[in-house]
Write an enzyme that holds these catalytic residues in place. Structure first.
Site, PDB file in Angstrom:
ATOM      1  N   LYS A 223      40.797  89.591  17.429  1.00  0.00           N
ATOM      2  CA  LYS A 223      41.350  88.450  18.164  1.00  0.00           C
ATOM      3  C   LYS A 223      42.727  88.050  17.651  1.00  0.00           C
ATOM      4  O   LYS A 223      43.139  88.439  16.560  1.00  0.00           O
ATOM      5  CB  LYS A 223      40.377  87.271  18.102  1.00  0.00           C
ATOM      6  CG  LYS A 223      39.213  87.497  19.061  1.00  0.00           C
ATOM      7  CD  LYS A 223      38.366  86.294  19.322  1.00  0.00           C
ATOM      8  CE  LYS A 223      37.323  86.669  20.392  1.00  0.00           C
ATOM      9  NZ  LYS A 223      36.226  85.698  20.453  1.00  0.00           N
ATOM     10  N   ARG A 257      29.823  90.047  16.503  1.00  0.00           N
ATOM     11  CA  ARG A 257      30.314  90.822  17.654  1.00  0.00           C
ATOM     12  C   ARG A 257      31.586  91.546  17.227  1.00  0.00           C
ATOM     13  O   ARG A 257      32.543  90.902  16.803  1.00  0.00           O
ATOM     14  CB  ARG A 257      30.573  89.865  18.814  1.00  0.00           C
ATOM     15  CG  ARG A 257      30.893  90.526  20.140  1.00  0.00           C
ATOM     16  CD  ARG A 257      31.032  89.463  21.230  1.00  0.00           C
ATOM     17  NE  ARG A 257      31.390  90.048  22.499  1.00  0.00           N
ATOM     18  CZ  ARG A 257      32.627  90.366  22.838  1.00  0.00           C
ATOM     19  NH1 ARG A 257      33.615  90.161  22.007  1.00  0.00           N
ATOM     20  NH2 ARG A 257      32.874  90.890  24.026  1.00  0.00           N
TER      21      ARG A 257
HETATM   22  C1  7PM Z   1      40.813  89.963  25.435  1.00  0.00           C
HETATM   23  C2  7PM Z   1      40.769  88.960  24.486  1.00  0.00           C
HETATM   24  C3  7PM Z   1      39.669  90.524  25.933  1.00  0.00           C
HETATM   25  C4  7PM Z   1      39.571  88.505  24.027  1.00  0.00           C
HETATM   26  C5  7PM Z   1      38.464  90.078  25.471  1.00  0.00           C
HETATM   27  C6  7PM Z   1      38.419  89.056  24.536  1.00  0.00           C
HETATM   28  C7  7PM Z   1      33.418  86.579  22.687  1.00  0.00           C
HETATM   29  C8  7PM Z   1      32.533  86.968  23.687  1.00  0.00           C
HETATM   30  C9  7PM Z   1      34.530  87.675  24.162  1.00  0.00           C
HETATM   31  C10 7PM Z   1      32.929  85.814  21.582  1.00  0.00           C
HETATM   32  C11 7PM Z   1      30.766  85.939  22.623  1.00  0.00           C
HETATM   33  C12 7PM Z   1      36.824  89.712  22.931  1.00  0.00           C
HETATM   34  C13 7PM Z   1      37.145  88.622  23.918  1.00  0.00           C
HETATM   35  N1  7PM Z   1      34.660  87.056  22.988  1.00  0.00           N
HETATM   36  N2  7PM Z   1      31.220  86.658  23.658  1.00  0.00           N
HETATM   37  N3  7PM Z   1      33.243  87.635  24.614  1.00  0.00           N
HETATM   38  N4  7PM Z   1      31.593  85.520  21.601  1.00  0.00           N
HETATM   39  N5  7PM Z   1      29.466  85.601  22.560  1.00  0.00           N
HETATM   40  O1  7PM Z   1      37.402  89.651  21.828  1.00  0.00           O
HETATM   41  O2  7PM Z   1      33.646  85.396  20.667  1.00  0.00           O
HETATM   42  O3  7PM Z   1      36.128  90.673  23.255  1.00  0.00           O
HETATM   43  S1  7PM Z   1      35.820  88.401  25.056  1.00  0.00           S
END
Ligand code: 7PM
Length: 278
Positions: A223, A257
């Site tokens: 992130k 995750r």
């Molecule tokens: C671009 C930037 C694409 C950030 C996708 C993301 C989370 C999640 C995501 C989280 C849970 C990523 C994020 N982040 N589900 N879905 N917790 N439960 O880093 O922090 O994949 S999307």
């Protein structure tokens, strides 16, 4: 009793932290040489995440990136359902679906998903009803605002208190809809309507969230928080991401995750030994 999470026909043992591998099924993630090629590549990547030791594979067809536009229902279904069906047959990991749409939740559960991971914490009309009777696991995440605008000006009086109160309220909404508490996990939603300072404050106070009784999920992998702290682009954030995974595990997180499953698990093995669960 050992901490665990009920996910339909499987129960995840959370006595040690486990890894949820990220599988984005969006056009920018896999080759655009046609649907079937992209499908094969996505499934192969999911199988690899499971082989590296992921306890869950989180399949997402809608980008929740800050500034992202929503994806149409039919398109999201086309992306995620075939991947879930094939991963279900090919791996023993719990398949999780990253969605906020009740129709996608129902189709994913029918295709064999064991957990619904919803960044809107089942606030969409019909979402609670879509999951309540299914026996699936749930990840309820906190987000301030909506993906398109959430990073414009995040504001809290008390970020820890507000996130805790929101999650407690959503757990209660699930319980009222008939969801057994053993099925529910909670997530403070790092980067979802939060500044770097909000993210760091939440991480410092993670033990308070973990004391709330439901397993805590954290998503910190690659992130922008990691980018800000290390000066690295997304593809070079493994070290910073693993460091945050270690911090989160020591603070009581039970599900991490992550994109880089092998590296994350290797670090968590070491953490488990230090925590006396090696
Ligand atoms: C671009 C930037 C694409 C950030 C996708 C993301 C989370 C999640 C995501 C989280 C849970 C990523 C994020 N982040 N589900 N879905 N917790 N439960 O880093 O922090 O994949 S999307």
């Amino acid at each position: 009793m050992n901490p665990s999470l009920r996910c339909a026909d499987k129960t995840l043992d959370l006595s040690r932290p486990v890894v949820m591998g990220v599988l984005n099924v969006t056009p920018d993630s896999f080759s655009d040489g046609g649907r079937f090629l992209a499908l094969d590549e996505a499934v192969a990547h999911g199988v690899r995440l499971a082989e590296e030791g992921a306890a869950l594979i989180d399949v997402g067809g809608e980008s929740t990136r800050p500034g992202a536009e929503p994806v149409a229902l039919e398109e999201e279904l086309r992306r995620v359902v075939p991947v879930i069906e094939r991963l279900r047959a090919a791996t023993g990991a719990v398949i999780s679906v990253d969605t906020s749409k009740p129709e996608v939740m129902r189709a994913a559960l029918a295709a064999g998903a064991g957990l619904v991971n919803d960044v809107h914490a089942l606030r969409a009309p019909g979402a609670l009803q879509a999951v309540a009777g299914s026996g699936c696991g749930l990840c309820l995440m906190h987000m301030q605002g909506e993906p398109r605008t959430m990073q414009v000006a995040p504001h809290y009086v008390d970020v820890v208190g507000e996130v805790r109160a929101f999650l407690a309220d959503r757990v209660e909404a699930c319980r009222a809809a008939g969801v057994e508490s053993q099925r529910i996990a909670v997530d403070p939603g790092f980067g979802f309507g939060k500044t770097l300072e909000h993210n760091l404050t939440l991480l410092r106070h993670l033990p308070e969230l973990a004391a709330g009784g439901r397993p805590v999920v954290v998503g910190l992998s690659r992130k922008s928080m990691v980018g800000t702290l290390t000066g690295r682009p997304p593809g070079e954030r493994v070290n910073g991401s693993v460091a945050l995974a270690v911090v989160a595990a020591l603070a009581g997180a039970r599900i991490i995750r992550a994109h880089d499953v092998a590296a994350t698990l290797e670090a968590l093995e070491v953490v488990a030994a230090v925590m006396g669960r090696g």
